[in-house]
Each structure stands twice: as C-alpha cells, then as structure tokens.
Design a protein around this motif. Structure first.
Motif, PDB file in Angstrom:
ATOM      1  N   THR A 110       0.951  -1.011   0.102  1.00 12.70           N
ATOM      2  CA  THR A 110      -0.219  -0.088   0.558  1.00 12.70           C
ATOM      3  C   THR A 110       0.468   0.920   0.076  1.00 12.70           C
ATOM      4  O   THR A 110       1.324   1.301   0.500  1.00 12.70           O
ATOM      5  N   THR A 113       0.452   8.057  -2.334  1.00 16.65           N
ATOM      6  CA  THR A 113       0.306   8.959  -3.308  1.00 16.65           C
ATOM      7  C   THR A 113       0.093   9.793  -3.072  1.00 16.65           C
ATOM      8  O   THR A 113       0.706  10.758  -3.896  1.00 16.65           O
ATOM      9  N   LEU A 141       4.919   6.440  -9.069  1.00 20.67           N
ATOM     10  CA  LEU A 141       4.083   5.258  -9.317  1.00 20.67           C
ATOM     11  C   LEU A 141       3.899   3.992  -9.852  1.00 20.67           C
ATOM     12  O   LEU A 141       4.231   3.228 -10.000  1.00 20.67           O
ATOM     13  N   LEU A 157      -3.557   1.948  -3.049  1.00 25.32           N
ATOM     14  CA  LEU A 157      -2.811   3.052  -3.576  1.00 25.32           C
ATOM     15  C   LEU A 157      -3.839   3.950  -2.088  1.00 25.32           C
ATOM     16  O   LEU A 157      -4.890   4.211  -1.720  1.00 25.32           O
ATOM     17  N   TYR A 159      -4.840   7.510  -0.698  1.00 22.18           N
ATOM     18  CA  TYR A 159      -4.939   8.687  -0.177  1.00 22.18           C
ATOM     19  C   TYR A 159      -5.487   9.539  -0.180  1.00 22.18           C
ATOM     20  O   TYR A 159      -6.497   8.920   0.760  1.00 22.18           O
ATOM     21  N   LEU A 202      -5.081   7.429 -11.195  1.00 16.61           N
ATOM     22  CA  LEU A 202      -5.074   6.022 -10.324  1.00 16.61           C
ATOM     23  C   LEU A 202      -5.355   4.883 -11.049  1.00 16.61           C
ATOM     24  O   LEU A 202      -4.626   3.748 -10.908  1.00 16.61           O
ATOM     25  N   ILE A 209      -5.447  -2.394  -9.724  1.00 13.63           N
ATOM     26  CA  ILE A 209      -5.019  -1.455  -8.241  1.00 13.63           C
ATOM     27  C   ILE A 209      -6.283  -2.316  -7.317  1.00 13.63           C
ATOM     28  O   ILE A 209      -7.164  -2.592  -7.904  1.00 13.63           O
TER      29      ILE A 209
END
Length: 454
Positions: A110, A113, A141, A157, A159, A202, A209
């Motif tokens: 994980t 970002t 990334l 990811l 965020y 993303l 993802i």
C-alpha cells in the motif's frame, strides 16, 4: 481549540472519548451497496493474503520529522513548496522495494500516493505540486506499479482526502492545517471533482489496483466546540459517489477508509490503526469489528514517515505478535516503512523484514489462507484455523497450561509442534482441551501447536 501536536497517521486527538461525545449528524441517504462478484473475489484474496507493506514517503521525508511536520510546525505553503527543489531520491529502486517486501512474506504493498500535504507522487494533470516538477522528474508510482506486476505483488494506493494546501478544501472547518497560511475559501464541490479526477488517473493509468486506502475523513467530522456549531463543521464528503466511481472504473478494487467508525456503505474492508481489532492501546481503534475483511496498520517504530530521531524499532517478537494476533482475528497486518529521503529503505526495516521472512518460511502455513479462531486473541496468544487444522499460537508462556473450553471439534487426531513435527501431549475431555504452555523465546517468539481435528 487548543493547539494539537500530531505525530501519527491520524490525528491523535480523535480519541474514543471525543467520538463518544460528538453528536450524530444525519448523513445523506445512500443506496444499499451490493458488491460485484469480482469484488467478492478480491475480498477473498485479501482475507487470505494476511500480510502487506505500507509505504509513507514524500516531501515530508526531507525534513526527517514524520509525515505531519507541515501541520505540526505550521509551515506555510510557500515555504513548504520549496522542498520540491530538494527532492531528488536518486536511490529509489522499485525493484528493491518489492523484492524486500516479498522477502518478508508480504503479498501486497500500500503506497502513499498523496498525503495530507497534497504532494502527488505520480504524473498527475490536476496538480502542479507533483513529483514530475522536482529534480527527479520520474513517475515513481508507474515504476512501482510495473515492478509489482513483474514480481506478482498486489498494489494498493493510499490517498488522502484531506489537503493542507488547497483553497477549495474546507480548511476553515477542518481540524488540521490551520497554520499553513491560507486565506481564500474556495469551492468545496471543486475539491470533490479534483479528487475524482485524480482517482480516475490512478485507476486508469497504472493497471489493476488492489484497493484504495482513504485517510483524512476525520478532519471534517462533527465535534463539540464552544465556538463551532455542528452545521459549520460537517461537510458532505460525497464518499458514496466517490466509492461508486472507483467501483465503476475497477470493480475488483477494494475500498477502505481510515475514519475510525463502523464501515460506510460502499466500503470493502475495515482498518484498525496501531492495534489489532478488539484492542485499543493507542486510542485510535475503538470501532466495532464488522463482518468485512479486517486490516491492522502498524509502524515498525513510532512514526509513519521518516523521522531522524525515532529509533524505537519493534523487536521480532513484537512484529510477530502483531501479525499473529491480526490473523487470530481473521485479519491482515499492514506493516509500515518510512524510507529515507533518497529512496532507500532504512537498514533497521530491512533487518525486521529479513527476520519476519525467515519466520514465515517456517510458520507461514499458520498465517496464510487461515480464518480466526473460535475465540478472540487471549493474553497468552490466539488461534488460527484451516479445514482440518487448528493452530495454537503461544505468545506468552507464563501460565502452566492453556485451557480451551467449548472446543468446537469432536476429535483431535494429532498434536505436534509446527516447527519440527515433534508430538505434543494434550488432554481433551467434555469439550475442554488442555495443552502445555510452551514458553516462547526471543528467537522463537511464537510456539505453534498444530492440532489435526475432525
């Protein structure tokens, strides 16, 4: 409101007592969430994976004072922005990061970002405050995503939905980022669209993802105050709208939100910070355990981002304990690293990863693809299970024996130590199982007894 110094991933002031005192604010009505078949398959994979690596890294790493330094030091936006001129992590090596995670037995990464400082660690069209506008000029990334695919590692990811820089974030009603020098009150709906735009990038430019890990919701949750009304503090996060947007782009992408509450509609897993589910030693994990897949996120030392003064590294026994008790609850452990500003992983983290990797080679079968036991983790340890097997994890050996009442199996055909297969004597009468409490050691901190059951 008193000045709050924060050194954790989330605001330490948001303790159980604060939430308990906060009045309930009605949420906009939402439609029931029915996960897709692809989503359910992702949840099953996640439940079986058990172990991941969290990475907190960015501009804040340069200051060596944790990821909350911009807020804690009240650094103004114009001054903090100068860090882009110094950020040049020439030793960043995505292949090494992923290889180190695999060496530890981790199944997913994980990656942060964008943290609360608003700096984006990818090539985004929607903010100039990103890694492509530094001397480094590389999309880390993209490199990490490509390497994860090469080494068969799932990528999640992180965020932040909180931003200490942007005017259109409702900073004037938030709890944090009050000292960064903003004076303009922008349009909140613009901020929501900004987040959706970045999330679209993303989820369309970096391959499959595994999940989105949200943080910062607590900055705009209602709180009692002599100077604020609840209506002033509460904002509509549009979370269900954002969740649906994510699931539309990638149906198998899991969603979690570190808001320290019961899961909201549209979320796919539930996280607990610095404690395994059911424990709350840090004051951040008091929420009720849900039916969703569970994850404990924890640091190896005391900070998430790199701190030059933080040398309180967890021992092998402490990390094993977190991993085992997380699995004993049926959940995962997401173990954090805060790489150095140059992109290297600290040698102390590598050392821990190597120790845990060696441990997992012997004991991994008692962690991966298991369910939690019929009882929650106990002071002496916990249970994990597979069809036909129960693993008894002994983390403390101060008591003479371990007694399990109402043991839910009819027959035990064999009991052995997992590490060498040597037999273990036991007594099983009238649903009461008695086992010897084999004392752990520093080198072997979890004595695992395997019970073959019917």
């Amino acid at each position: 409101m008193k000045k709050i110094i924060v050194t954790s991933l989330t605001l330490l002031a948001l303790s159980a007592s604060l939430f308990a005192q906060s009045p309930v604010v009605p949420q906009p009505p939402v439609q029931p969430y029915t996960p897709s078949e692809t989503n359910m398959q992702s949840r099953e994979w996640f439940k079986n994976a058990k172990f991941g690596m969290f990475v907190h890294w960015g501009l804040f790493s340069l200051l060596g004072d944790g990821e909350w330094v911009m807020n804690n030091k009240n650094i103004k936006i114009k001054d903090y922005s100068l860090l882009t001129k110094s950020f040049n992590p020439v030793d960043f090596d995505a292949a090494r990061w992923v290889a180190d995670a695999k060496r530890a037995g981790m199944k997913y990464i994980t990656f942060v970002t964008r943290h609360h400082d608003g700096f984006s660690l990818w090539d985004t069209r929607y903010s100039d405050f990103n890694i492509m506008n530094t001397h480094f000029k590389r999309d880390v990334l993209k490199e990490l995503a490509e390497e994860c695919r090469k080494q068969d590692m799932k990528l999640f990811l992180y965020y932040s939905i909180l931003d200490w820089r942007r005017d259109d974030y409702s900073w004037w009603t938030g709890r944090t980022g009050q000292g960064t020098g903003r004076t303009v009150k922008g349009n909140w709906e613009d901020y929501i669209q900004f987040m959706k735009n970045q999330l679209s990038e993303l989820l369309t430019n970096y391959g499959p993802i595994g999940g989105i890990w949200f943080d910062g919701y607590w900055d705009q949750m209602p709180v009692e105050s002599e100077t604020r009304k609840d209506s002033d503090v509460f904002v509509n996060w549009h979370m269900r709208e954002i969740y649906d947007h994510i699931h539309a782009l990638q149906p198998g992408c899991l969603i979690g939100n570190n808001h320290h509450m019961s899961p909201l509609a549209g979320e796919d897993f539930q996280m607990f910070e610095q404690d395994v589910p059911g424990e709350n030693t840090k004051g951040l994990s008091f929420q009720t355990i849900s039916h969703l897949p569970l994850e404990t996120c924890a640091t190896i030392n005391n900070t998430w981002g790199y701190s030059i003064t933080d040398s309180s590294f967890k021992s092998k026994a402490e990390v094993v304990g977190l991993l085992v008790k997380s699995a004993g609850n049926g959940g995962n452990l997401l173990l954090n690293i805060g790489p150095l500003p140059n992109g290297e992983m600290q040698p102390e983290f590598v050392h821990v990863f190597n120790e845990i990797g060696d441990w997992m080679k012997i004991y991994g079968e008692s962690i991966y693809n298991t369910e939690g036991g019929y009882i929650r983790p106990q002071p002496w340890g916990c249970l994990t299970t597979k069809p036909g097997k129960v693993y008894v994890h002994i983390l403390q050996g101060t008591q003479p024996e371990i007694v399990l009442t109402d043991f839910p199996y009819k027959k035990i055909t064999k009991a052995t130590l997992l590490k060498d297969g040597s037999p273990v004597k036991f007594s099983f009468k009238k649903k009461v199982l008695t086992l010897p409490a084999i004392a752990p050691t520093a080198e072997d901190p979890d004595q695992v007894i395997v019970l073959e059951v019917k």
